[in-house]
Design a protein around this motif. Structure first.
Motif, PDB file in Angstrom:
ATOM      1  N   VAL A  18       0.804  -1.261   0.105  1.00 20.17           N
ATOM      2  CA  VAL A  18      -0.055  -0.247  -0.012  1.00 20.17           C
ATOM      3  C   VAL A  18       0.882   1.313  -0.095  1.00 20.17           C
ATOM      4  N   ASN A  19       2.170   0.918   0.653  1.00 22.76           N
ATOM      5  CA  ASN A  19       3.048   2.367   0.546  1.00 22.76           C
ATOM      6  C   ASN A  19       3.591   2.528  -0.883  1.00 22.76           C
ATOM      7  N   LYS A  20       3.368   3.874  -1.398  1.00 20.01           N
ATOM      8  CA  LYS A  20       3.611   4.303  -2.765  1.00 20.01           C
ATOM      9  C   LYS A  20       5.077   3.971  -3.007  1.00 20.01           C
ATOM     10  N   ARG A  21       5.904   4.260  -1.896  1.00 21.05           N
ATOM     11  CA  ARG A  21       7.547   3.894  -2.197  1.00 21.05           C
ATOM     12  C   ARG A  21       7.773   2.786  -2.350  1.00 21.05           C
ATOM     13  N   ASP A  22       7.063   1.809  -1.865  1.00 21.32           N
ATOM     14  CA  ASP A  22       7.168   0.223  -2.017  1.00 21.32           C
ATOM     15  C   ASP A  22       6.895  -0.044  -3.420  1.00 21.32           C
ATOM     16  N   ILE A  23       5.640   0.308  -3.772  1.00 27.77           N
ATOM     17  CA  ILE A  23       5.199   0.206  -5.181  1.00 27.77           C
ATOM     18  C   ILE A  23       6.170   0.676  -6.126  1.00 27.77           C
ATOM     19  N   TYR A  24       6.629   1.907  -5.936  1.00 33.03           N
ATOM     20  CA  TYR A  24       7.728   2.527  -7.092  1.00 33.03           C
ATOM     21  C   TYR A  24       8.878   1.766  -7.090  1.00 33.03           C
ATOM     22  N   ARG A  25       9.411   1.258  -5.966  1.00 34.76           N
ATOM     23  CA  ARG A  25      10.713   0.335  -6.165  1.00 34.76           C
ATOM     24  C   ARG A  25      10.293  -0.998  -6.618  1.00 34.76           C
ATOM     25  N   LEU A  26       9.179  -1.646  -6.546  1.00 35.78           N
ATOM     26  CA  LEU A  26       8.913  -2.714  -7.354  1.00 35.78           C
ATOM     27  C   LEU A  26       8.727  -2.718  -8.702  1.00 35.78           C
ATOM     28  N   LEU A  27       8.164  -1.531  -9.141  1.00 37.57           N
ATOM     29  CA  LEU A  27       7.894  -1.431 -10.422  1.00 37.57           C
ATOM     30  C   LEU A  27       9.147  -0.752 -11.409  1.00 37.57           C
ATOM     31  N   SER A  28       9.981  -0.041 -10.633  1.00 37.90           N
ATOM     32  CA  SER A  28      11.123   0.546 -11.262  1.00 37.90           C
ATOM     33  C   SER A  28      12.076  -0.272 -11.774  1.00 37.90           C
ATOM     34  N   ASP A  29      12.316  -1.445 -11.406  1.00 37.04           N
ATOM     35  CA  ASP A  29      13.114  -2.449 -12.000  1.00 37.04           C
ATOM     36  C   ASP A  29      12.670  -3.519 -13.048  1.00 37.04           C
ATOM     37  N   LEU A  30      11.344  -3.119 -13.348  1.00 38.23           N
ATOM     38  CA  LEU A  30      10.775  -3.925 -14.403  1.00 38.23           C
ATOM     39  C   LEU A  30      11.152  -3.589 -15.792  1.00 38.23           C
ATOM     40  N   ALA A  31      11.455  -4.417 -16.591  1.00 36.87           N
ATOM     41  CA  ALA A  31      11.701  -4.155 -18.074  1.00 36.87           C
ATOM     42  C   ALA A  31      10.770  -4.550 -18.954  1.00 36.87           C
ATOM     43  N   ARG A  32      10.499  -5.949 -19.564  1.00 35.91           N
ATOM     44  CA  ARG A  32       9.544  -6.173 -20.440  1.00 35.91           C
ATOM     45  C   ARG A  32       8.577  -6.819 -19.908  1.00 35.91           C
ATOM     46  N   VAL A  73       2.366   5.686  -9.867  1.00 43.10           N
ATOM     47  CA  VAL A  73       2.069   4.863  -8.810  1.00 43.10           C
ATOM     48  C   VAL A  73       0.969   5.493  -8.017  1.00 43.10           C
ATOM     49  N   ASN A  74       0.701   6.876  -8.426  1.00 41.29           N
ATOM     50  CA  ASN A  74      -0.532   7.511  -7.969  1.00 41.29           C
ATOM     51  C   ASN A  74      -1.735   7.018  -8.652  1.00 41.29           C
ATOM     52  N   SER A  75      -1.653   6.490  -9.552  1.00 43.74           N
ATOM     53  CA  SER A  75      -2.914   5.802 -10.513  1.00 43.74           C
ATOM     54  C   SER A  75      -3.441   4.659  -9.717  1.00 43.74           C
ATOM     55  N   PHE A  76      -2.783   4.222  -8.698  1.00 46.39           N
ATOM     56  CA  PHE A  76      -3.278   2.764  -8.081  1.00 46.39           C
ATOM     57  C   PHE A  76      -3.403   2.754  -6.637  1.00 46.39           C
ATOM     58  N   ASP A  77      -4.393   2.491  -6.099  1.00 52.49           N
ATOM     59  CA  ASP A  77      -4.584   2.345  -4.489  1.00 52.49           C
ATOM     60  C   ASP A  77      -3.739   1.538  -4.036  1.00 52.49           C
ATOM     61  N   TYR A  78      -3.482   0.296  -4.582  1.00 50.54           N
ATOM     62  CA  TYR A  78      -2.465  -0.793  -3.864  1.00 50.54           C
ATOM     63  C   TYR A  78      -1.954  -1.565  -5.084  1.00 50.54           C
ATOM     64  N   ALA A  79      -0.901  -2.473  -4.608  1.00 57.21           N
ATOM     65  CA  ALA A  79      -0.239  -3.548  -5.616  1.00 57.21           C
ATOM     66  C   ALA A  79      -0.471  -5.052  -4.919  1.00 57.21           C
ATOM     67  N   CYS A  80      -0.699  -5.778  -5.656  1.00 55.33           N
ATOM     68  CA  CYS A  80      -0.874  -7.377  -5.274  1.00 55.33           C
ATOM     69  C   CYS A  80       0.397  -8.115  -5.902  1.00 55.33           C
TER      70      CYS A  80
END
Length: 157
Positions: A18-32, A73-80
């Motif tokens: 639920v933490n935007k910083r955690d979601i950002y870190r999760l998504l930032s190293d994605l590639a394809r 990341v502000n477009s989403f309430d949370y990530a599962c």
């Protein structure tokens, strides 16, 4: 001795962020990724693309267009985070088997991301990226050299 501060969560392959910083870190190293736009339980669009940018801006949109994903990341309430649920879901994901499925949730919409490549920390991919960047810089530098010569000639006329 008791500690008055709660421990930070530890997520291993499954859980909710639920933490935007955690979601950002999760998504930032994605590639394809393979993506699925799911609205009220129905897949509206799906495809493959590359995560080009991950950012946090209260006024900007998340964009998925031309095989490029710009994720706010502000477009989403949370990530599962979860494992693929069924054999059918795994079959729909294609030939590459994902380790973790990421569901970005906002009200009745889910943007499902399935990583298709190792994170950007993969040394071979980083090497390829740096070689491509070096080649692009060489081409630009050569182009600038030509422009500089051409511009000095035009001043002499």
């Amino acid at each position: 001795m008791t500690d008055t501060h709660p421990c930070a969560p530890c997520i291993v392959n499954t859980g909710t962020l639920v933490n935007k910083r955690d979601i950002y870190r999760l998504l930032s190293d994605l590639a394809r990724v393979r993506y699925f736009d799911i609205v009220d339980g129905s897949v509206r669009k799906q495809g493959e693309g590359c995560v080009v940018d991950v950012f946090q801006d209260p006024t900007a949109a998340t964009l998925v267009v031309n095989r490029s994903l710009y994720l706010n990341v502000n477009s989403f309430d949370y990530a599962c985070l979860r494992d693929p649920a069924s054999e059918e879901e795994i079959a729909n994901l294609g030939k590459e088997q994902p380790g973790v499925v990421i569901d970005l949730v906002q009200d009745g919409r889910i943007l499902r991301l399935v990583p298709l490549a190792e994170p950007r920390s993969d040394p071979e991919e980083l090497l390829g990226d740096s070689q491509a960047l070096r080649a692009a810089v060489d081409v630009l530098a050569a182009g600038w050299g030509i422009e500089e010569e051409g511009s000095s000639d035009s001043l002499d006329c």
